[in-house]
Motif scaffolding. Structure first.
Motif, PDB file in Angstrom:
ATOM      1  N   GLU A  95       0.872  -1.187   0.000  1.00 26.07           N
ATOM      2  CA  GLU A  95       0.000   0.000   0.000  1.00 26.07           C
ATOM      3  C   GLU A  95       0.899   1.223   0.000  1.00 26.07           C
ATOM      4  O   GLU A  95       2.022   1.156   0.512  1.00 26.07           O
ATOM      5  CB  GLU A  95      -0.803   0.051   1.317  1.00 26.07           C
ATOM      6  N   PRO A  96       0.416   2.374  -0.502  1.00 27.74           N
ATOM      7  CA  PRO A  96       1.263   3.577  -0.522  1.00 27.74           C
ATOM      8  C   PRO A  96       1.674   4.042   0.869  1.00 27.74           C
ATOM      9  O   PRO A  96       0.969   3.817   1.844  1.00 27.74           O
ATOM     10  CB  PRO A  96       0.367   4.632  -1.187  1.00 27.74           C
ATOM     11  N   SER A  97       2.815   4.709   0.932  1.00 27.12           N
ATOM     12  CA  SER A  97       3.309   5.270   2.194  1.00 27.12           C
ATOM     13  C   SER A  97       4.387   6.293   1.889  1.00 27.12           C
ATOM     14  O   SER A  97       5.163   6.110   0.946  1.00 27.12           O
ATOM     15  CB  SER A  97       3.907   4.160   3.058  1.00 27.12           C
ATOM     16  N   THR A  98       4.452   7.332   2.673  1.00 28.08           N
ATOM     17  CA  THR A  98       5.608   8.235   2.634  1.00 28.08           C
ATOM     18  C   THR A  98       6.373   8.123   3.953  1.00 28.08           C
ATOM     19  O   THR A  98       7.530   7.702   3.985  1.00 28.08           O
ATOM     20  CB  THR A  98       5.154   9.693   2.413  1.00 28.08           C
ATOM     21  N   ARG A  99       5.727   8.474   5.069  1.00 26.09           N
ATOM     22  CA  ARG A  99       6.417   8.553   6.359  1.00 26.09           C
ATOM     23  C   ARG A  99       6.866   7.190   6.873  1.00 26.09           C
ATOM     24  O   ARG A  99       8.009   7.029   7.308  1.00 26.09           O
ATOM     25  CB  ARG A  99       5.503   9.184   7.424  1.00 26.09           C
ATOM     26  N   THR A 100       5.977   6.217   6.872  1.00 20.56           N
ATOM     27  CA  THR A 100       6.320   4.940   7.510  1.00 20.56           C
ATOM     28  C   THR A 100       7.467   4.281   6.744  1.00 20.56           C
ATOM     29  O   THR A 100       8.481   3.883   7.337  1.00 20.56           O
ATOM     30  CB  THR A 100       5.083   4.020   7.554  1.00 20.56           C
ATOM     31  N   ARG A 101       7.329   4.180   5.437  1.00 18.70           N
ATOM     32  CA  ARG A 101       8.377   3.503   4.663  1.00 18.70           C
ATOM     33  C   ARG A 101       9.695   4.263   4.725  1.00 18.70           C
ATOM     34  O   ARG A 101      10.745   3.695   5.013  1.00 18.70           O
ATOM     35  CB  ARG A 101       7.938   3.348   3.200  1.00 18.70           C
ATOM     36  N   MET A 154       6.232  -4.720   6.990  1.00 21.81           N
ATOM     37  CA  MET A 154       5.212  -4.960   5.960  1.00 21.81           C
ATOM     38  C   MET A 154       3.970  -4.096   6.154  1.00 21.81           C
ATOM     39  O   MET A 154       3.426  -4.023   7.256  1.00 21.81           O
ATOM     40  CB  MET A 154       4.798  -6.436   6.007  1.00 21.81           C
ATOM     41  N   ARG A 155       3.544  -3.445   5.084  1.00 22.01           N
ATOM     42  CA  ARG A 155       2.233  -2.781   5.044  1.00 22.01           C
ATOM     43  C   ARG A 155       1.395  -3.484   3.994  1.00 22.01           C
ATOM     44  O   ARG A 155       1.872  -3.752   2.881  1.00 22.01           O
ATOM     45  CB  ARG A 155       2.367  -1.298   4.683  1.00 22.01           C
ATOM     46  N   HIS A 156       0.142  -3.758   4.358  1.00 27.32           N
ATOM     47  CA  HIS A 156      -0.724  -4.529   3.454  1.00 27.32           C
ATOM     48  C   HIS A 156      -2.169  -4.076   3.678  1.00 27.32           C
ATOM     49  O   HIS A 156      -2.545  -3.765   4.806  1.00 27.32           O
ATOM     50  CB  HIS A 156      -0.566  -6.032   3.759  1.00 27.32           C
ATOM     51  N   HIS A 174      -0.954  14.732  14.277  1.00 32.89           N
ATOM     52  CA  HIS A 174      -1.636  14.158  13.114  1.00 32.89           C
ATOM     53  C   HIS A 174      -0.692  13.092  12.560  1.00 32.89           C
ATOM     54  O   HIS A 174       0.476  13.377  12.323  1.00 32.89           O
ATOM     55  CB  HIS A 174      -1.889  15.254  12.064  1.00 32.89           C
ATOM     56  N   PRO A 175      -1.184  11.865  12.348  1.00 31.55           N
ATOM     57  CA  PRO A 175      -0.277  10.842  11.815  1.00 31.55           C
ATOM     58  C   PRO A 175       0.167  11.149  10.391  1.00 31.55           C
ATOM     59  O   PRO A 175       1.188  10.622   9.936  1.00 31.55           O
ATOM     60  CB  PRO A 175      -1.118   9.563  11.880  1.00 31.55           C
ATOM     61  N   MET A 176      -0.625  12.007   9.701  1.00 30.87           N
ATOM     62  CA  MET A 176      -0.364  12.376   8.323  1.00 30.87           C
ATOM     63  C   MET A 176      -0.505  11.148   7.408  1.00 30.87           C
ATOM     64  O   MET A 176      -0.324  10.045   7.881  1.00 30.87           O
ATOM     65  CB  MET A 176       1.011  13.035   8.158  1.00 30.87           C
ATOM     66  N   PRO A 177      -0.762  11.252   6.137  1.00 32.81           N
ATOM     67  CA  PRO A 177      -0.843  12.503   5.389  1.00 32.81           C
ATOM     68  C   PRO A 177      -2.096  13.324   5.726  1.00 32.81           C
ATOM     69  O   PRO A 177      -3.116  12.766   6.121  1.00 32.81           O
ATOM     70  CB  PRO A 177      -0.892  12.036   3.928  1.00 32.81           C
ATOM     71  N   ARG A 178      -1.958  14.647   5.534  1.00 37.11           N
ATOM     72  CA  ARG A 178      -3.080  15.567   5.714  1.00 37.11           C
ATOM     73  C   ARG A 178      -3.701  15.833   4.347  1.00 37.11           C
ATOM     74  O   ARG A 178      -2.982  15.921   3.349  1.00 37.11           O
ATOM     75  CB  ARG A 178      -2.515  16.850   6.341  1.00 37.11           C
ATOM     76  N   GLN A 223      -4.575  -2.018  12.561  1.00 35.85           N
ATOM     77  CA  GLN A 223      -3.581  -1.522  13.521  1.00 35.85           C
ATOM     78  C   GLN A 223      -2.395  -0.884  12.804  1.00 35.85           C
ATOM     79  O   GLN A 223      -2.078  -1.231  11.659  1.00 35.85           O
ATOM     80  CB  GLN A 223      -3.050  -2.696  14.347  1.00 35.85           C
ATOM     81  N   HIS A 224      -1.730   0.036  13.507  1.00 36.55           N
ATOM     82  CA  HIS A 224      -0.505   0.665  13.006  1.00 36.55           C
ATOM     83  C   HIS A 224       0.392   0.889  14.231  1.00 36.55           C
ATOM     84  O   HIS A 224       0.565   2.006  14.702  1.00 36.55           O
ATOM     85  CB  HIS A 224      -0.871   1.990  12.330  1.00 36.55           C
ATOM     86  N   PRO A 225       0.967  -0.214  14.755  1.00 36.42           N
ATOM     87  CA  PRO A 225       1.626  -0.111  16.061  1.00 36.42           C
ATOM     88  C   PRO A 225       2.876   0.763  16.088  1.00 36.42           C
ATOM     89  O   PRO A 225       3.183   1.356  17.129  1.00 36.42           O
ATOM     90  CB  PRO A 225       1.958  -1.568  16.407  1.00 36.42           C
ATOM     91  N   THR A 226       3.623   0.872  14.986  1.00 35.25           N
ATOM     92  CA  THR A 226       4.827   1.717  15.049  1.00 35.25           C
ATOM     93  C   THR A 226       4.444   3.195  15.038  1.00 35.25           C
ATOM     94  O   THR A 226       5.099   4.020  15.660  1.00 35.25           O
ATOM     95  CB  THR A 226       5.841   1.403  13.922  1.00 35.25           C
ATOM     96  N   GLN A 227       3.342   3.537  14.334  1.00 29.65           N
ATOM     97  CA  GLN A 227       2.829   4.908  14.414  1.00 29.65           C
ATOM     98  C   GLN A 227       2.424   5.196  15.861  1.00 29.65           C
ATOM     99  O   GLN A 227       2.670   6.284  16.398  1.00 29.65           O
ATOM    100  CB  GLN A 227       1.624   5.071  13.485  1.00 29.65           C
ATOM    101  N   CYS A 228       1.835   4.201  16.500  1.00 32.42           N
ATOM    102  CA  CYS A 228       1.405   4.369  17.888  1.00 32.42           C
ATOM    103  C   CYS A 228       2.600   4.665  18.785  1.00 32.42           C
ATOM    104  O   CYS A 228       2.534   5.549  19.649  1.00 32.42           O
ATOM    105  CB  CYS A 228       0.698   3.088  18.329  1.00 32.42           C
TER     106      CYS A 228
HETATM  107  N1   CP Z   1       1.356   7.922   9.214  1.00 29.69           N
HETATM  108  C1   CP Z   1       1.495   7.152   8.123  1.00 29.69           C
HETATM  109  O1   CP Z   1       1.283   5.936   8.162  1.00 29.69           O
HETATM  110  O2   CP Z   1       1.881   7.835   7.000  1.00 29.69           O
HETATM  111  P1   CP Z   1       2.230   7.162   5.611  1.00 29.69           P
HETATM  112  O3   CP Z   1       0.966   6.573   5.066  1.00 29.69           O
HETATM  113  O4   CP Z   1       2.785   8.276   4.767  1.00 29.69           O
HETATM  114  O5   CP Z   1       3.250   6.089   5.886  1.00 29.69           O
END
Ligand code: CP
Length: 303
Positions: free
Chosen positions: A47-53, A100-102, A261-265, A128-133
């Motif tokens: 799945e798309p990601s900027t911050r987490t990846r 892994m994000r799925h 804010h976990p973002m993206p906004r 869940q998104h435990p590392t964001q947590c």
């Molecule tokens: N907070 C967060 O999961 O952002 P991304 O989707 O950009 O990884």
């Protein structure tokens, strides 16, 4: 924590969470320790990601480790019909740990049970998104000096918001949290998580109007209304602009209020708020590097 996967935030105890936050302080002070020089980490983003990846990859590279993986499963043999099982079994042979994000809820748990390679869930559907947590907790501690006795306002998509689900569960491990849940009627926090709040001795109130909570909260946790989680696009159109935070709305807020804010906004925080001293969401994103370094070091037995 050595060799243990992190799939749901309640896989870790309160003491283990506090241990990760403590180590993250060490990495914030010195993020370029070459402790991962002999390690290969797989970064699998279906799945798309900027911050987490990118914060994971930055964390790994700053520690001297190597990253393999993909940012789009269509560039892998998944495109040819390979199963998630075979993909994970194969990549486990090439790496020491898998991030892994799925889009499917439960996919990371499934991957973690296939063999001994630890898996970190970087977000599984609306679950869940435990590392964001962990980085949210770090940011709350950084701004409030405690995780106990706080007023926490959660605003936006509380139904599908996996960061919200993980954060509520984690804060329920601490003392006397008062949750203020602000959402459109259609996007209320799931009943099972509200029951979890009560079962753990905390309180919650539900609102549809954000102005009802701004003056009585320590943390204002804004979230995006997630178009990709709606089966019915008309329903998304109806709720997408429910909350737009502007500077004028913060005038009577507490001095210690901080906006996360976990973002993206998309549009839920006006860009003018970015220079308000109470805005903390870019520092929050930066904290992702230190917290993920701490997590990797712990799971790989280096801290
Ligand atoms: N907070 C967060 O999961 O952002 P991304 O989707 O950009 O990884």
């Amino acid at each position: 924590m050595k060799n243990r996967s992190l799939i749901s935030i309640n896989d870790y105890s309160k003491e283990e969470i506090l241990h990760i936050l403590k180590i993250a302080e060490e990495f914030e002070a010195n993020p370029r320790q070459k402790i991962l020089e002999n390690h290969v980490i797989a970064s699998l983003f279906f799945e798309p990601s900027t911050r987490t990846r990118l914060s994971f990859e930055s964390a790994i590279m700053q520690l001297g480790g190597k990253v393999i993986g993909f940012t789009d499963a269509s560039s892998s043999s998944v495109k040819k019909g390979e199963s998630l099982r075979d993909t994970i079994e194969t990549i486990s042979l090439y790496s020491d740990l898998i991030v892994m994000r799925h889009p499917l809820e439960g996919s990371s748990r499934f991957a973690s049970e296939l063999n001994d390679t630890p898996v970190i869930n970087a977000g599984d559907g609306a679950n869940q998104h435990p590392t964001q947590c962990l980085l949210d907790l770090y940011s709350i501690m950084q701004t409030q000096n405690t995780l106990d006795g706080l007023d926490i306002a959660l605003v936006g998509d509380l139904k599908y918001g996996r960061t919200v689900h993980s954060l509520v569960i984690a804060l329920s491990m601490f003392k006397n949290t008062r949750f203020h849940l602000v959402s459109p009627f259609e996007l209320k926090l799931p009943r099972s998580i509200k029951d979890f709040i009560i079962a753990n001795g905390h309180t919650y109130e539900q609102y549809t109007d954000i102005s009802q909570v701004i003056e009585k909260t320590d943390i204002l946790y804004m979230t995006r209304i997630q178009q990709e989680r709606f089966a019915d696009q008309l329903e998304y159109e109806r709720v997408k602009n429910s909350y737009i935070l502007e500077n004028s709305m913060l005038e009577n807020s507490r001095d210690n209020l901080r906006i996360l804010h976990p973002m993206p906004r998309v549009n839920e925080i006006d860009e003018n708020v970015d220079t308000n001293e109470k805005a903390h969401y870019f520092q929050q994103a930066q904290n992702g590097v230190f917290v993920r370094q701490a997590l990797l070091a712990s799971i790989l037995g280096l801290r």
